[in-house]
Write an enzyme that holds these catalytic residues in place. Sequence first.
Site, mmCIF file in Angstrom:
data_model
loop_
_atom_site.group_PDB
_atom_site.id
_atom_site.type_symbol
_atom_site.label_atom_id
_atom_site.label_comp_id
_atom_site.label_asym_id
_atom_site.label_seq_id
_atom_site.Cartn_x
_atom_site.Cartn_y
_atom_site.Cartn_z
ATOM 1 N N THR A 1 0.823 -1.203 0.000
ATOM 2 C CA THR A 1 0.000 0.000 0.000
ATOM 3 C C THR A 1 0.863 1.261 0.000
ATOM 4 O O THR A 1 2.078 1.207 0.226
ATOM 5 C CB THR A 1 -0.926 0.022 1.229
ATOM 6 N N ASP A 2 0.199 2.407 -0.263
ATOM 7 C CA ASP A 2 0.892 3.691 -0.185
ATOM 8 C C ASP A 2 0.169 4.582 0.826
ATOM 9 O O ASP A 2 -0.727 4.125 1.538
ATOM 10 C CB ASP A 2 0.980 4.351 -1.560
ATOM 11 N N ALA A 3 0.581 5.844 0.892
ATOM 12 C CA ALA A 3 0.023 6.750 1.896
ATOM 13 C C ALA A 3 -1.458 7.010 1.698
ATOM 14 O O ALA A 3 -2.136 7.484 2.607
ATOM 15 C CB ALA A 3 0.789 8.076 1.878
#
Length: 364
Positions: free
Chosen positions: A34-36
Amino acid sequence: MAALSARPSAQPIPGVSGDVASATIPVRIYYEDTDAGGLVHHSNYLRYFERGREHLLGCDKLLTLFARSGRSFVVASITVLYKKGAVWGDVLEIRTSTRVHSPYRVEFRQDVYRGEELLVEGHVFMATVEGEGAAMRLCKFPDYILNGDVPTIPGLRSSSEGSGEGAAGTAARERKPPRRRLPPPRRKNKSASAAARGWKVFGAEADAQCVMTVYLDDTDFTGICYNSNYLKWMERARANAIGISTLADLRGRSDEDGGGVGAAIYRAELTFKKGAGFGDTVVISTLARIESEYRVAFLHEIRRVPRDIAALRKAQGTTDALFSEEEFAALPLLVSAEISLVFLGDGGKGGLVKLPDAVNRFLN
């Protein structure tokens, strides 16, 4: 291309299934995927696609093929349509099926499901090459495939002469229902310049090109940059043009300021010509155009800077200087891409919203 096993006689993977036309593998989403924004980063789906193809083609066969002949499969083009994002903790299914076009070209339809909910659609066209680096060249699929020894790839035998299939087999194939496919891409006028087709420099002129160096962790065991990493480079080029601080501010806006919004990839089309290698210098061009009040498209080209030119620019202290249009066009083209972005509310996890003013200002 590293691989999992496609044949039940080889070491099976728990939870992995496959038949003569397709294969399904599970993928669990971890923090690192995942990312931010809280969603799986768009480039990671290309990694999941690769796992599905490797399972279908067979690990033992691929490893033997590379070790004995130096031949391997490479991606020629990818089209991806992103419908909804996966999140940490999800268990996905990567469903892969094939269609053979010739002894030189095979198409993989790859879909990502969460339960029965379709998240991502993908089309991947692949070819076989032999040799490495500058000596790499296109070749036919290996004999074990052309001879029909891989039951997970139907139709390859019929693409060679003397398949012995007969009229009955041909008629049976013709009676199969048509496969559901992605919508055809818009017809492009390739003879017209990018400017004539509505593409503009996004942001300041100085941000129209982004120079990067290829590091070891960008490559795979063949020595060439892994295909999903080109998507990451293009994202950095776009972020540089928009401004990292601008994107961060948009995502973190308070409710009084309209709430946070985040960019999300809607569609990506990539065409691969050559691969970047460890130590190469590449330059990424970024143009853009507004497609609607909800969508903006970006046109990227990644070109390699020959080492003698890179060394000369370093000696002259012009490493960060822009290439002229003529200089840029003369550089070897590695990858071209057209990528459509939308913006989502709730910091990138909500519903579709109109393009932020910060984006419109760059192009209007």
